[in-house]
Write a protein that holds these residues in place. Structure first.
Motif, PDB file in Angstrom:
ATOM      1  N   VAL A  79      -4.435  23.084 -40.236  1.00  0.00           N
ATOM      2  CA  VAL A  79      -3.948  24.274 -39.531  1.00  0.00           C
ATOM      3  C   VAL A  79      -3.038  25.097 -40.441  1.00  0.00           C
ATOM      4  O   VAL A  79      -3.119  26.336 -40.473  1.00  0.00           O
ATOM      5  CB  VAL A  79      -3.219  23.845 -38.241  1.00  0.00           C
ATOM      6  CG1 VAL A  79      -2.478  25.025 -37.639  1.00  0.00           C
ATOM      7  CG2 VAL A  79      -4.205  23.313 -37.237  1.00  0.00           C
TER       8      VAL A  79
ATOM      9  N   LEU B 130      -4.509  20.728 -31.032  1.00  0.00           N
ATOM     10  CA  LEU B 130      -4.188  19.360 -31.477  1.00  0.00           C
ATOM     11  C   LEU B 130      -3.394  18.609 -30.417  1.00  0.00           C
ATOM     12  O   LEU B 130      -3.604  17.415 -30.188  1.00  0.00           O
ATOM     13  CB  LEU B 130      -3.405  19.408 -32.785  1.00  0.00           C
ATOM     14  CG  LEU B 130      -4.222  19.705 -34.035  1.00  0.00           C
ATOM     15  CD1 LEU B 130      -3.309  19.825 -35.231  1.00  0.00           C
ATOM     16  CD2 LEU B 130      -5.207  18.598 -34.274  1.00  0.00           C
ATOM     17  N   MET B 131      -2.464  19.312 -29.728  1.00  0.00           N
ATOM     18  CA  MET B 131      -1.707  18.646 -28.653  1.00  0.00           C
ATOM     19  C   MET B 131      -2.633  18.183 -27.537  1.00  0.00           C
ATOM     20  O   MET B 131      -2.468  17.085 -26.989  1.00  0.00           O
ATOM     21  CB  MET B 131      -0.682  19.626 -28.067  1.00  0.00           C
ATOM     22  CG  MET B 131       0.532  19.831 -28.899  1.00  0.00           C
ATOM     23  SD  MET B 131       1.679  20.831 -27.979  1.00  0.00           S
ATOM     24  CE  MET B 131       2.639  21.466 -29.329  1.00  0.00           C
TER      25      MET B 131
ATOM     26  N   ASN C  89      -7.877  31.631 -24.785  1.00  0.00           N
ATOM     27  CA  ASN C  89      -9.012  32.502 -25.073  1.00  0.00           C
ATOM     28  C   ASN C  89      -9.705  32.857 -23.764  1.00  0.00           C
ATOM     29  O   ASN C  89      -9.213  32.553 -22.678  1.00  0.00           O
ATOM     30  CB  ASN C  89      -9.949  31.830 -26.072  1.00  0.00           C
ATOM     31  CG  ASN C  89     -10.434  30.501 -25.586  1.00  0.00           C
ATOM     32  OD1 ASN C  89     -10.450  30.253 -24.392  1.00  0.00           O
ATOM     33  ND2 ASN C  89     -10.833  29.640 -26.481  1.00  0.00           N
TER      34      ASN C  89
ATOM     35  N   LEU D   5     -10.738  23.423 -24.676  1.00  0.00           N
ATOM     36  CA  LEU D   5     -11.669  24.534 -24.465  1.00  0.00           C
ATOM     37  C   LEU D   5     -10.941  25.863 -24.352  1.00  0.00           C
ATOM     38  O   LEU D   5     -11.443  26.881 -24.827  1.00  0.00           O
ATOM     39  CB  LEU D   5     -12.488  24.291 -23.188  1.00  0.00           C
ATOM     40  CG  LEU D   5     -13.531  23.199 -23.275  1.00  0.00           C
ATOM     41  CD1 LEU D   5     -14.186  23.028 -21.924  1.00  0.00           C
ATOM     42  CD2 LEU D   5     -14.566  23.547 -24.309  1.00  0.00           C
ATOM     43  N   ALA D   6      -9.754  25.883 -23.730  1.00  0.00           N
ATOM     44  CA  ALA D   6      -9.166  27.164 -23.336  1.00  0.00           C
ATOM     45  C   ALA D   6      -8.058  27.645 -24.253  1.00  0.00           C
ATOM     46  O   ALA D   6      -7.652  28.792 -24.141  1.00  0.00           O
ATOM     47  CB  ALA D   6      -8.627  27.068 -21.902  1.00  0.00           C
ATOM     48  N   ARG D   7      -7.552  26.811 -25.154  1.00  0.00           N
ATOM     49  CA  ARG D   7      -6.476  27.273 -26.033  1.00  0.00           C
ATOM     50  C   ARG D   7      -7.057  27.836 -27.314  1.00  0.00           C
ATOM     51  O   ARG D   7      -8.104  27.362 -27.780  1.00  0.00           O
ATOM     52  CB  ARG D   7      -5.552  26.091 -26.378  1.00  0.00           C
ATOM     53  CG  ARG D   7      -4.704  25.601 -25.241  1.00  0.00           C
ATOM     54  CD  ARG D   7      -3.793  26.658 -24.758  1.00  0.00           C
ATOM     55  NE  ARG D   7      -2.583  26.059 -24.177  1.00  0.00           N
ATOM     56  CZ  ARG D   7      -1.628  26.782 -23.620  1.00  0.00           C
ATOM     57  NH1 ARG D   7      -1.730  28.078 -23.582  1.00  0.00           N
ATOM     58  NH2 ARG D   7      -0.566  26.192 -23.117  1.00  0.00           N
ATOM     59  N   ARG D   8      -6.376  28.801 -27.904  1.00  0.00           N
ATOM     60  CA  ARG D   8      -6.863  29.268 -29.202  1.00  0.00           C
ATOM     61  C   ARG D   8      -5.829  29.126 -30.285  1.00  0.00           C
ATOM     62  O   ARG D   8      -6.087  29.464 -31.431  1.00  0.00           O
ATOM     63  CB  ARG D   8      -7.353  30.703 -29.107  1.00  0.00           C
ATOM     64  CG  ARG D   8      -6.307  31.705 -28.732  1.00  0.00           C
ATOM     65  CD  ARG D   8      -6.997  33.055 -28.649  1.00  0.00           C
ATOM     66  NE  ARG D   8      -6.056  34.116 -28.449  1.00  0.00           N
ATOM     67  CZ  ARG D   8      -6.424  35.332 -28.112  1.00  0.00           C
ATOM     68  NH1 ARG D   8      -7.687  35.611 -27.920  1.00  0.00           N
ATOM     69  NH2 ARG D   8      -5.533  36.264 -27.945  1.00  0.00           N
ATOM     70  N   ASN D   9      -4.654  28.635 -29.973  1.00  0.00           N
ATOM     71  CA  ASN D   9      -3.655  28.309 -30.997  1.00  0.00           C
ATOM     72  C   ASN D   9      -3.973  26.915 -31.545  1.00  0.00           C
ATOM     73  O   ASN D   9      -4.123  25.957 -30.780  1.00  0.00           O
ATOM     74  CB  ASN D   9      -2.279  28.346 -30.328  1.00  0.00           C
ATOM     75  CG  ASN D   9      -1.152  28.057 -31.274  1.00  0.00           C
ATOM     76  OD1 ASN D   9      -1.235  27.106 -32.031  1.00  0.00           O
ATOM     77  ND2 ASN D   9      -0.115  28.855 -31.245  1.00  0.00           N
TER      78      ASN D   9
ATOM     79  N   VAL E 227      -1.064  22.459 -21.208  1.00  0.00           N
ATOM     80  CA  VAL E 227      -2.243  23.258 -21.516  1.00  0.00           C
ATOM     81  C   VAL E 227      -2.194  24.640 -20.884  1.00  0.00           C
ATOM     82  O   VAL E 227      -3.110  25.430 -21.115  1.00  0.00           O
ATOM     83  CB  VAL E 227      -3.546  22.538 -21.091  1.00  0.00           C
ATOM     84  CG1 VAL E 227      -3.721  21.279 -21.897  1.00  0.00           C
ATOM     85  CG2 VAL E 227      -3.554  22.252 -19.620  1.00  0.00           C
TER      86      VAL E 227
ATOM     87  N   TYR F 213      -9.692  20.530 -20.880  1.00  0.00           N
ATOM     88  CA  TYR F 213      -9.435  21.940 -20.569  1.00  0.00           C
ATOM     89  C   TYR F 213      -8.632  22.598 -21.694  1.00  0.00           C
ATOM     90  O   TYR F 213      -8.929  23.721 -22.107  1.00  0.00           O
ATOM     91  CB  TYR F 213      -8.685  22.052 -19.239  1.00  0.00           C
ATOM     92  CG  TYR F 213      -8.165  23.453 -18.997  1.00  0.00           C
ATOM     93  CD1 TYR F 213      -9.022  24.446 -18.559  1.00  0.00           C
ATOM     94  CD2 TYR F 213      -6.842  23.782 -19.246  1.00  0.00           C
ATOM     95  CE1 TYR F 213      -8.572  25.733 -18.375  1.00  0.00           C
ATOM     96  CE2 TYR F 213      -6.382  25.061 -19.070  1.00  0.00           C
ATOM     97  CZ  TYR F 213      -7.255  26.034 -18.631  1.00  0.00           C
ATOM     98  OH  TYR F 213      -6.799  27.312 -18.461  1.00  0.00           O
ATOM     99  N   GLY F 214      -7.608  21.871 -22.211  1.00  0.00           N
ATOM    100  CA  GLY F 214      -6.781  22.455 -23.263  1.00  0.00           C
ATOM    101  C   GLY F 214      -7.593  22.759 -24.520  1.00  0.00           C
ATOM    102  O   GLY F 214      -7.440  23.820 -25.119  1.00  0.00           O
TER     103      GLY F 214
ATOM    104  N   ILE G  50      -3.237  31.469 -36.771  1.00  0.00           N
ATOM    105  CA  ILE G  50      -3.898  30.215 -36.436  1.00  0.00           C
ATOM    106  C   ILE G  50      -4.726  30.394 -35.177  1.00  0.00           C
ATOM    107  O   ILE G  50      -4.948  29.464 -34.410  1.00  0.00           O
ATOM    108  CB  ILE G  50      -2.904  29.046 -36.280  1.00  0.00           C
ATOM    109  CG1 ILE G  50      -1.746  29.424 -35.377  1.00  0.00           C
ATOM    110  CG2 ILE G  50      -2.409  28.559 -37.603  1.00  0.00           C
ATOM    111  CD1 ILE G  50      -0.882  28.253 -35.007  1.00  0.00           C
TER     112      ILE G  50
ATOM    113  N   ASP H   5     -10.162  31.497 -32.601  1.00  0.00           N
ATOM    114  CA  ASP H   5     -11.286  32.388 -32.319  1.00  0.00           C
ATOM    115  C   ASP H   5     -11.632  33.245 -33.526  1.00  0.00           C
ATOM    116  O   ASP H   5     -12.755  33.704 -33.668  1.00  0.00           O
ATOM    117  CB  ASP H   5     -10.956  33.292 -31.127  1.00  0.00           C
ATOM    118  CG  ASP H   5     -10.995  32.507 -29.836  1.00  0.00           C
ATOM    119  OD1 ASP H   5     -11.345  31.327 -29.898  1.00  0.00           O
ATOM    120  OD2 ASP H   5     -10.656  33.076 -28.781  1.00  0.00           O
TER     121      ASP H   5
ATOM    122  N   VAL I 295      -2.330  24.573 -33.119  1.00  0.00           N
ATOM    123  CA  VAL I 295      -1.407  23.480 -32.832  1.00  0.00           C
ATOM    124  C   VAL I 295      -1.567  23.021 -31.389  1.00  0.00           C
ATOM    125  O   VAL I 295      -1.537  21.809 -31.100  1.00  0.00           O
ATOM    126  CB  VAL I 295       0.039  23.936 -33.119  1.00  0.00           C
ATOM    127  CG1 VAL I 295       1.013  22.843 -32.801  1.00  0.00           C
ATOM    128  CG2 VAL I 295       0.188  24.352 -34.557  1.00  0.00           C
ATOM    129  N   LEU I 296      -1.796  23.957 -30.460  1.00  0.00           N
ATOM    130  CA  LEU I 296      -1.952  23.565 -29.056  1.00  0.00           C
ATOM    131  C   LEU I 296      -3.239  22.787 -28.838  1.00  0.00           C
ATOM    132  O   LEU I 296      -3.286  21.876 -27.997  1.00  0.00           O
ATOM    133  CB  LEU I 296      -1.915  24.803 -28.174  1.00  0.00           C
ATOM    134  CG  LEU I 296      -0.520  25.406 -28.031  1.00  0.00           C
ATOM    135  CD1 LEU I 296      -0.592  26.721 -27.305  1.00  0.00           C
ATOM    136  CD2 LEU I 296       0.384  24.468 -27.286  1.00  0.00           C
TER     137      LEU I 296
END
Lengths: 99, 158
Positions: free
Chosen positions: A79, A31-32, B84, A22-26, B18, A19-20, A89, A92, A28-29
């Motif tokens: 990054v 990579l976490m 996003n 797919l849904a994060r756009r930063n 997340v 989920y992270g 960073i 998108d 560094v996040l």
């Protein structure tokens, strides 16, 4: 201890990581989140190593930890380079290869 | 009992990693998850892997993440827009994958138990790394060197 309790925990952590990613756009996040997924796989390896009473599970968990350290080093360098070129960073916006 | 508490803390902290809107907090929640994974290794009697997990992940990788956060000048306070517009797709994919994995694991392993007293000594791991797995071990050391040189070459200002 039931084997499945460890496998279920690893599956939950892996799905949180998916989920992270797919849904994060930063950057560094993202990579976490990948680290979360790698840790889930490591739990599986160690659990199966204990289940089969085989040392290979722990040995491969150690190898994966080393590879993850290398991956984070190169990933953060990429990054940083994206940040230096685009002052952001936001993944998108990194869409140069989009047709 | 110890396992249930650990698993709950890890899943809650993982969801925070997340979903939180603060990048530094995400890194600190990641520390909780990584420490929980180390505790799970202790439960599985893999103490050497647990110590390596603490040294490498909590000691080095989280510090690298904090460096990355600072160098990319992420706002330390609350930050809107870390996610996003694929959140719904992400939730559907993650829950679908979780359902599939849970079904497969429950079907495949049921209530199989980890044999009690299945203790692998650290000496056996050392013998194994320098015995049958010596070639992967050397390859990993070359990989680390290549990653180090590559990271310096990519991130260098010139």
């Amino acid at each position: 201890m039931v084997l499945n309790q460890f496998l279920f925990l690893a599956a939950a952590l892996f799905c949180i990581g998916v989920y992270g990613v797919l849904a994060r756009r930063n950057g560094v996040l993202v990579l976490m989140s990948i680290e979360l997924m790698l840790n889930a796989v490591n739990i599986n390896l160690v659990a199966f190593g204990a289940f089969r009473h085989n040392v290979a599970g722990q040995v491969f968990a150690l190898f994966i930890i080393a590879v993850a350290a290398a991956e984070v080093g190169v990933g953060l360098a990429i990054v940083l380079l994206i940040y230096r070129n685009r002052s952001s960073i936001d993944l998108d916006q990194a869409d140069l290869m989009k047709g | 009992m110890a396992f249930a508490a650990l698993a709950l803390a890890m899943v809650v902290a993982g969801i925070q990693v997340v979903t939180t809107q603060n990048v530094v907090r995400a890194a600190l929640y990641l520390v909780i998850v990584l420490a929980g994974v180390a505790a799970i290794y202790i439960l599985l009697a893999a103490e050497f892997v647990a110590i390596v997990q603490v040294l490498v992940y909590i000691g080095a990788i989280v510090v690298l993440f904090l460096f990355g956060i600072m160098l990319t000048r992420a706002p330390v306070g609350r930050d809107i827009g870390l996610d996003n517009d694929q959140r719904l797709v992400g939730v559907v994919v993650a829950l679908g994958l979780l359902g599939l994995l849970t079904w497969v694991l429950a079907d495949g392993f049921g209530r199989t138990k980890v044999p009690a007293g299945s203790i692998l000594r650290t000496a056996a791991i050392g013998d194994s790394i320098l015995g049958p797995y010596v070639i992967p071990f050397e390859v990993v050391s070359v990989l680390l060197l290549a990653a180090l040189v590559g990271a310096v070459a990519i991130a260098r200002r010139d």
